[in-house]
Write an enzyme that holds these catalytic residues in place. Structure first.
Site, PDB file in Angstrom:
ATOM      1  N   ASP A  79     -76.354   0.166  15.571  1.00 46.40           N
ATOM      2  CA  ASP A  79     -76.245  -0.276  14.185  1.00 46.40           C
ATOM      3  C   ASP A  79     -77.499   0.111  13.411  1.00 46.40           C
ATOM      4  O   ASP A  79     -77.435   0.644  12.303  1.00 46.40           O
ATOM      5  CB  ASP A  79     -76.033  -1.792  14.160  1.00 46.40           C
ATOM      6  CG  ASP A  79     -75.627  -2.314  12.790  1.00 46.40           C
ATOM      7  OD1 ASP A  79     -75.027  -1.552  12.011  1.00 46.40           O
ATOM      8  OD2 ASP A  79     -75.899  -3.496  12.515  1.00 46.40           O
ATOM      9  N   HIS A 137     -71.326   3.613   8.035  1.00 44.86           N
ATOM     10  CA  HIS A 137     -70.620   2.333   8.086  1.00 44.86           C
ATOM     11  C   HIS A 137     -69.186   2.454   7.575  1.00 44.86           C
ATOM     12  O   HIS A 137     -68.299   1.733   8.036  1.00 44.86           O
ATOM     13  CB  HIS A 137     -71.386   1.255   7.324  1.00 44.86           C
ATOM     14  CG  HIS A 137     -72.375   0.517   8.168  1.00 44.86           C
ATOM     15  ND1 HIS A 137     -73.590   1.043   8.513  1.00 44.86           N
ATOM     16  CD2 HIS A 137     -72.298  -0.701   8.775  1.00 44.86           C
ATOM     17  CE1 HIS A 137     -74.243   0.180   9.279  1.00 44.86           C
ATOM     18  NE2 HIS A 137     -73.477  -0.872   9.460  1.00 44.86           N
ATOM     19  N   HIS A 181     -69.585  -3.366  17.099  1.00 43.61           N
ATOM     20  CA  HIS A 181     -69.870  -2.810  15.775  1.00 43.61           C
ATOM     21  C   HIS A 181     -70.842  -1.635  15.864  1.00 43.61           C
ATOM     22  O   HIS A 181     -70.582  -0.551  15.351  1.00 43.61           O
ATOM     23  CB  HIS A 181     -70.438  -3.929  14.890  1.00 43.61           C
ATOM     24  CG  HIS A 181     -70.953  -3.481  13.562  1.00 43.61           C
ATOM     25  ND1 HIS A 181     -70.142  -3.289  12.469  1.00 43.61           N
ATOM     26  CD2 HIS A 181     -72.215  -3.184  13.153  1.00 43.61           C
ATOM     27  CE1 HIS A 181     -70.872  -2.905  11.438  1.00 43.61           C
ATOM     28  NE2 HIS A 181     -72.135  -2.824  11.827  1.00 43.61           N
TER      29      HIS A 181
END
Length: 365
Positions: A171, A254, A271
């Site tokens: 991330d 993203h 994620h």
């Protein structure tokens, strides 16, 4: 347009922070509604609750259902109102923390987040990612302020599964590249203005820290111990990435992550694992130098982040699946439109397939 930077009111990090934050929490409220899932409550609940009680703070714990959806938020708000608590504390992973932030926003009450993992930059941000009850991305819920306090207990985080720390690095990996794209495009960030030099510098520091400390931190987490490298990666995954993305902006990486949520074959991924591959796709999309692509590929491979579609779980009906991802990535309002050039689904489709081939090529070296 103004340049804007924002951050949580207080950020605490270190071993046993979850037992010591009550000294600061008492300045916010005298009673808190604590949410955590069953596993996290067993892992850290007693430490958090005892830390509050030692400072004469009342607290009530409730089980988090697992998905940051409007239905779950409303269910917990009703329970919190019944308790009469004056503040909310989320303990656990990103979806728990996002739910706590939503509750605090709707109830106009202070919010404290206590991550037990460093798997996303969600803790510091003034937003929640809202999903459906089935786990598909729905929207970003943006708040007028950041959490009142972020508490990073590195002794707890060191004991978490290594894959979660690595996902956090995935991330955080996107932070610099998305921040620079937004800066170049003069895009409006989630802080409500253009990026400051400070925010852009934090985003770059995040990337540099990942490259310097990531592999060492992964090994420390594998041993379950707190080291300087682990402390620095926890800060990079959480604070540096959080301020960097929020006050500079999100772009293609993203958005492509959000696109991959439409594929059931990717629902098992964290994620940050999807974001890492989205970062590779963004680098292809913006025609980054091969040296930069190889640096990112090498980092991902060393720490254990996916660099191919097969590693993501996408192995059948590739053309239709990736076109569906590309179209979802380019939906109206998606952050991919913060790139400094127009982006179409066809371009994203090509970037994803090229990133996959680059990853395959890297793995055969």
């Amino acid at each position: 347009m103004l340049n804007v930077i924002q951050s949580p009111s207080k950020y605490l990090q270190g071993p046993d922070a979850a037992a010591l934050f009550g000294e600061y929490a008492k300045n916010l409220a005298d009673s808190f509604f604590v949410i955590a899932d069953d596993l996290v409550m067993k892992l850290a609940g007693e430490k958090v609750m005892n830390g509050l009680h030692r400072n004469d703070i009342q607290c009530h714990a409730e089980r988090f259902g697992g998905e940051c959806s409007h239905n779950e938020i409303n269910r917990l708000i009703a329970l919190m109102k019944a308790q009469g608590s004056k503040g909310v504390i989320g303990v656990g992973g990103g979806k728990t923390l996002d739910t706590a932030k939503a509750m605090g926003y709707y109830l106009h009450m202070p919010v404290i987040v206590v991550p037990t993992i460093a798997s996303t930059d969600a803790p510091t941000s003034a937003l929640s990612v809202i999903y459906s009850d089935q786990g598909e991305f729905e929207e970003y819920l943006i708040y007028p302020k950041n959490p009142d306090m972020v508490v990073m207990d590195t002794a707890i985080i060191a004991k978490a599964p290594v894959r979660l720390l690595v996902a956090g690095m995935g991330d955080a990996l996107s932070t610099w590249f998305e921040a620079k794209a937004c800066y170049d495009a003069h895009a409006v960030s989630m802080a409500g203005g253009q990026s400051t030099a400070a925010a852009l510098s934090l985003a770059r520091l995040c990337y540099d820290t990942l490259l310097a400390e990531g592999e060492k931190a992964r090994l420390a987490a594998q041993a379950g111990v707190v080291t300087t490298a682990l402390e620095r990666i926890i800060e990079a995954n959480t604070y540096l990435s959080g301020i960097g993305f929020e006050s500079s902006g999100l772009a293609a990486a993203h958005a492509i992550h959000n696109g991959f949520t439409v594929l059931e074959s990717c629902h098992h991924l964290y994620h940050g694992e999807k974001v890492a591959f989205g970062t590779l796709a963004q680098l292809v999309l913006q025609n980054s130098p091969m040296e930069e692509l190889e640096t990112v590929l090498g980092f991902c491979h060393r720490v254990g982040l996916p660099v191919t579609l097969a590693e993501m779980g996408v192995t059948t009906d590739i053309e239709n699946s990736i076109m569906a991802v590309a179209k979802a990535s380019c939906a109206e309002g998606e952050t991919i439109h913060n790139m400094p050039f127009p982006v179409t689904p066809e371009q994203v489709y090509g970037a994803i397939l090229t990133a996959d081939l680059l990853g395959q090529q890297w793995l055969t070296k």
